[in-house]
Design a protein around this motif. Structure first.
Motif, PDB file in Angstrom:
ATOM      1  N   SER A   1       0.837  -1.211   0.000  1.00 35.73           N
ATOM      2  CA  SER A   1       0.000   0.000   0.000  1.00 35.73           C
ATOM      3  C   SER A   1       0.865   1.251   0.000  1.00 35.73           C
ATOM      4  O   SER A   1       0.562   2.237  -0.686  1.00 35.73           O
ATOM      5  CB  SER A   1      -0.929   0.011   1.215  1.00 35.73           C
ATOM      6  N   ILE A   2       1.948   1.215   0.756  1.00 39.49           N
ATOM      7  CA  ILE A   2       2.838   2.388   0.801  1.00 39.49           C
ATOM      8  C   ILE A   2       3.435   2.649  -0.587  1.00 39.49           C
ATOM      9  O   ILE A   2       3.544   3.806  -1.015  1.00 39.49           O
ATOM     10  CB  ILE A   2       3.909   2.191   1.896  1.00 39.49           C
ATOM     11  N   ALA A   3       3.774   1.586  -1.297  1.00 36.08           N
ATOM     12  CA  ALA A   3       4.302   1.772  -2.663  1.00 36.08           C
ATOM     13  C   ALA A   3       3.242   2.406  -3.566  1.00 36.08           C
ATOM     14  O   ALA A   3       3.541   3.280  -4.396  1.00 36.08           O
ATOM     15  CB  ALA A   3       4.766   0.422  -3.227  1.00 36.08           C
ATOM     16  N   ARG A   4       1.979   2.000  -3.405  1.00 33.95           N
ATOM     17  CA  ARG A   4       0.902   2.610  -4.201  1.00 33.95           C
ATOM     18  C   ARG A   4       0.717   4.082  -3.830  1.00 33.95           C
ATOM     19  O   ARG A   4       0.478   4.924  -4.701  1.00 33.95           O
ATOM     20  CB  ARG A   4      -0.409   1.836  -4.015  1.00 33.95           C
ATOM     21  N   ILE A   5       0.818   4.368  -2.527  1.00 29.67           N
ATOM     22  CA  ILE A   5       0.697   5.772  -2.086  1.00 29.67           C
ATOM     23  C   ILE A   5       1.792   6.609  -2.742  1.00 29.67           C
ATOM     24  O   ILE A   5       1.549   7.726  -3.212  1.00 29.67           O
ATOM     25  CB  ILE A   5       0.803   5.863  -0.540  1.00 29.67           C
ATOM     26  N   ARG A   6       2.989   6.072  -2.797  1.00 31.54           N
ATOM     27  CA  ARG A   6       4.100   6.823  -3.402  1.00 31.54           C
ATOM     28  C   ARG A   6       3.818   7.155  -4.859  1.00 31.54           C
ATOM     29  O   ARG A   6       4.201   8.219  -5.350  1.00 31.54           O
ATOM     30  CB  ARG A   6       5.396   6.030  -3.299  1.00 31.54           C
ATOM     31  N   GLN A   7       3.158   6.238  -5.538  1.00 31.70           N
ATOM     32  CA  GLN A   7       2.880   6.473  -6.972  1.00 31.70           C
ATOM     33  C   GLN A   7       1.928   7.643  -7.189  1.00 31.70           C
ATOM     34  O   GLN A   7       1.835   8.160  -8.292  1.00 31.70           O
ATOM     35  CB  GLN A   7       2.311   5.211  -7.608  1.00 31.70           C
TER      36      GLN A   7
END
Ligand SMILES: Nc1ncnc2c1ncn2[C@@H]1O[C@H](COP(=O)(O)OP(=O)(O)OP(=O)(O)O)[C@@H](O)[C@H]1O
Ligand SMILES: [Mg+2]
Length: 243
Positions: A184-190
């Motif tokens: 989820s954190i990787a998606r937030i970064r995107q």
């Protein structure tokens, strides 16, 4: 969009007890910076100082070009900061959906330019946290620790912040749930938001960021590209406080 966070010479603590001894850092817009360090080194104190829960004794805090050093926590939230503390970060008796709506209502005063309707925003945020979609009508208190942590982050994102500040998002989670959290954190970064986080799991935390910062006894001991910090031979020794 993300904002640039700049700290100069931050000194902060509790009463007369100074914990942070002159912290400098810069987090570029859209970047992610992970703070690591031993227990008690001042990591949570640093995040509380950034979001305005603790006033620095000295130093300055800028979000883009706005000097927020004297601003209180609500003013920093209106300026674009959203904070998820490690504990007590959801309303246990409210449904997941109501937690998300409260996250939205928290910032009524935002300009219409950054507002879409609350339902649209919920849909956008749920794309980042697919694990909580099946549980929208349940009380947050009935969810697992990992799901609750996702609700807390999703509620914070309802404010459409430009900087998301997370204190140990994977604390207490199983390795599997910690891995889901970091997906989820990787998606937030995107989405382009800037991210400042503390993480006890050095490997996961540095893999999620582009900059890593080692805080020891309230001082920045190393600040490097995250991949380089993960490989740094000094990291282990400094982390254990032996130097
Ligand atoms: N509310 C408070 N009042 C007084 N002292 C505090 C308070 N919160 C933290 N401290 C002290 O400040 C120091 C740094 O604490 P902080 O919580 O920032 O460390 P941390 O790096 O986040 O540790 P951990 O990894 O255990 O979460 C500790 O000595 C702690 O006892
Ligand atoms: Mg802490």
């Amino acid at each position: 969009m993300g904002a640039t966070l700049t700290l100069f010479g931050i000194q902060a603590g509790y009463g007369g007890n100074t914990i942070l001894h002159g912290v400098d850092l810069q987090l570029p817009a859209g970047g992610a910076l992970t703070v690591i360090g031993p227990n008690g080194s001042g990591k949570s104190t640093l995040l509380k100082t950034v979001v305005g829960l603790l006033r620095p004794h000295a130093g300055s805090i800028l979000l883009d070009s706005h000097d927020l050093s004297q601003a209180d926590a609500p003013a920093r939230a209106r300026a674009g900061m959203a904070y998820v503390p490690q504990e007590d970060n959801v309303f246990l008796n409210l449904s997941v959906l109501d937690n998300l709506r409260l996250g939205w209502e928290f910032l009524q005063g935002r300009t219409s330019a950054v507002r879409s309707s609350v339902d649209n925003r919920i849909e956008q945020v749920l794309l980042l946290f697919p694990e909580i979609r099946p549980h929208l009508r349940k009380s947050a208190g009935l969810l697992s620790g990992g799901q609750r942590q996702m609700v807390a982050m999703a509620s914070a994102l309802m404010q459409t912040p430009s900087l998301l500040v997370l204190d140990e998002p994977s604390a207490g989670l199983s390795p599997k749930n910690a891995a889901l959290m970091f997906e989820s954190i990787a998606r937030i970064r995107q989405t382009g938001i800037s991210l400042l986080l503390i993480e006890q799991n050095v490997k996961l935390g540095l893999a999620a960021a582009d900059t890593g910062l080692l805080l020891v006894a309230g001082q920045v001991r190393l600040i490097r590209p995250a991949a380089a910090l993960a490989r740094d031979p000094d990291l282990h020794q400094l982390y254990l406080g032996k130097s």
